[in-house]
Design a protein around this motif. Structure first.
Motif, short mmCIF file in Angstrom:
data_model
loop_
_atom_site.label_atom_id
_atom_site.label_comp_id
_atom_site.label_asym_id
_atom_site.label_seq_id
_atom_site.Cartn_x
_atom_site.Cartn_y
_atom_site.Cartn_z
N LEU A 1 0.85 -1.18 0.00
CA LEU A 1 0.00 0.00 0.00
C LEU A 1 0.89 1.23 0.00
O LEU A 1 1.73 1.40 0.87
CB LEU A 1 -0.93 0.00 1.22
CG LEU A 1 -1.87 -1.20 1.34
CD1 LEU A 1 -2.70 -1.10 2.62
CD2 LEU A 1 -2.79 -1.29 0.13
N LEU A 2 0.71 2.08 -1.00
CA LEU A 2 1.59 3.23 -1.17
C LEU A 2 0.90 4.54 -0.82
O LEU A 2 -0.31 4.70 -1.01
CB LEU A 2 2.07 3.31 -2.62
CG LEU A 2 2.94 2.16 -3.12
CD1 LEU A 2 3.33 2.41 -4.57
CD2 LEU A 2 4.18 2.00 -2.26
N THR A 3 1.70 5.48 -0.32
CA THR A 3 1.26 6.85 -0.13
C THR A 3 2.14 7.76 -0.98
O THR A 3 3.11 7.31 -1.60
CB THR A 3 1.38 7.29 1.35
OG1 THR A 3 2.77 7.37 1.70
CG2 THR A 3 0.68 6.30 2.28
N LYS A 4 1.83 9.02 -0.97
CA LYS A 4 2.62 10.00 -1.71
C LYS A 4 4.08 9.98 -1.27
O LYS A 4 5.00 10.18 -2.07
CB LYS A 4 2.03 11.40 -1.50
CG LYS A 4 2.74 12.51 -2.25
CD LYS A 4 2.11 13.86 -1.94
CE LYS A 4 2.82 14.99 -2.64
NZ LYS A 4 2.23 16.31 -2.30
N GLU A 5 4.31 9.71 0.02
CA GLU A 5 5.67 9.72 0.56
C GLU A 5 6.55 8.66 -0.09
O GLU A 5 7.74 8.88 -0.31
CB GLU A 5 5.63 9.51 2.08
CG GLU A 5 5.05 10.68 2.86
CD GLU A 5 5.88 11.94 2.68
OE1 GLU A 5 7.11 11.87 2.80
OE2 GLU A 5 5.29 13.00 2.40
N GLU A 6 5.98 7.48 -0.36
CA GLU A 6 6.77 6.41 -0.98
C GLU A 6 7.18 6.77 -2.41
O GLU A 6 8.15 6.24 -2.93
CB GLU A 6 6.00 5.09 -0.98
CG GLU A 6 6.01 4.34 0.33
CD GLU A 6 5.14 5.01 1.37
OE1 GLU A 6 5.67 5.42 2.42
OE2 GLU A 6 3.93 5.14 1.14
N ILE A 7 6.44 7.65 -3.02
CA ILE A 7 6.76 8.08 -4.38
C ILE A 7 7.78 9.21 -4.38
O ILE A 7 8.72 9.22 -5.18
CB ILE A 7 5.49 8.54 -5.12
CG1 ILE A 7 4.45 7.42 -5.17
CG2 ILE A 7 5.82 9.02 -6.53
CD1 ILE A 7 4.84 6.22 -5.98
N GLU A 8 7.61 10.16 -3.46
CA GLU A 8 8.39 11.39 -3.52
C GLU A 8 9.56 11.47 -2.54
O GLU A 8 10.55 12.13 -2.82
CB GLU A 8 7.46 12.59 -3.32
CG GLU A 8 6.40 12.71 -4.40
CD GLU A 8 5.56 13.97 -4.27
OE1 GLU A 8 5.68 14.66 -3.23
OE2 GLU A 8 4.78 14.25 -5.18
#
Length: 264
Positions: free
Chosen positions: A106-113
């Motif tokens: 499960l991903l959030t914006k933090e894992e992307i940026e």
């Protein structure tokens, strides 16, 4: 031009709410089972496969007997918590039939940026793929409200494809590609088979509305195509009515709309 798709080794498949469910919001188990078979077969061929799934809020809303997708943020998050538990259990049961291991991410914006979280996520994905496991990714709607605005995960799937340097992103939806006008109300609408570059004209062709249990439309898929093209990732949008369309796409057949990567 589609011949290059036959060489795809690392593939991301995204399924939207409209593909996973019936119009009443309940899960289309027959279609999900067939999806599990198709993706397991790809792994058996030696390919690396990532599944990006939507549907948690829609499925949760149906399980909670809501008439449509909730509008209040905290209710969306509650529906996502209920729906995600249902989704992963169903995926686990069907993939197990084909002796295929899966993992939930499960991903959030933090894992992307965020750089460190991005690296940690990437390391996990690479390890899972190396082990022959199919990562099943969804936005973490129960934790971060930002992820609910990922546009039914179309943009998320493109970000994941970019992150892992995938060869191909396949987005399965309720329409068999991009048309020059809405085929649901225009009988003379023509499917666009190939897009070399997303232009303003292509953006205008995209519709805005998804089903009542989803938020995605063709416009968000064109946005995803822009991310992929800039990252050098090929992308195809096609109908998810029959998941075996994934095999046709990889075999280079003229189905859906092919957005060629690396053309920008």
């Amino acid at each position: 031009m589609r011949e290059k798709l036959k060489q795809s080794k690392r593939i991301v498949v995204k399924v939207g709410t409209s593909t996973l469910t019936y119009e009443n919001g309940r899960l289309n188990l027959k279609r999900i089972e067939r999806m599990a078979w198709v993706l397991s077969d790809l792994v058996n061929q030696g390919k690396e496969v990532v599944l990006v799934t939507s549907g948690a809020i829609g499925v949760g809303a149906a399980r909670l007997s809501f008439a449509e997708r909730p509008s209040e943020m905290k209710t969306k998050q509650a529906a996502a918590a209920v729906g995600q538990a249902v989704l992963i259990q169903i995926y686990q049961n069907f993939f197990k039939e084909y002796n295929q291991a899966i993992a939930q991410i499960l991903l959030t914006k933090e894992e992307i940026e965020n750089e460190q979280r991005h690296i940690n996520t990437l390391n996990t994905l690479h390890t899972l793929l190396k082990l022959g496991i199919v990562p099943i990714i969804n936005a973490n709607d129960t934790i971060s409200t930002y992820e609910i605005e990922f546009s039914d995960n179309d943009n998320l799937s493109a970000m994941v494809a970019k992150m892992i340097k995938a060869d191909l992103l396949i987005i399965l939806t309720d329409i068999d590609g991009l048309y020059h006008k809405d085929p649901r109300i225009n009988k003379d609408a023509e499917r666009i088979s190939y897009v070399a570059e997303v232009t303003e004209g292509i953006r205008k062709m995209a519709g805005q509305k998804g089903s009542k249990f989803s938020v995605g439309g063709m416009a968000t898929k064109v946005q995803a195509a822009e991310i992929c093209q800039k990252a050098g990732v090929n992308m195809v949008v096609a109908s998810g009515d029959d998941p075996t369309v994934v095999h046709k796409i990889i075999d280079g057949e003229d189905v859906g709309t092919f957005f060629e990567g690396g053309k920008v």
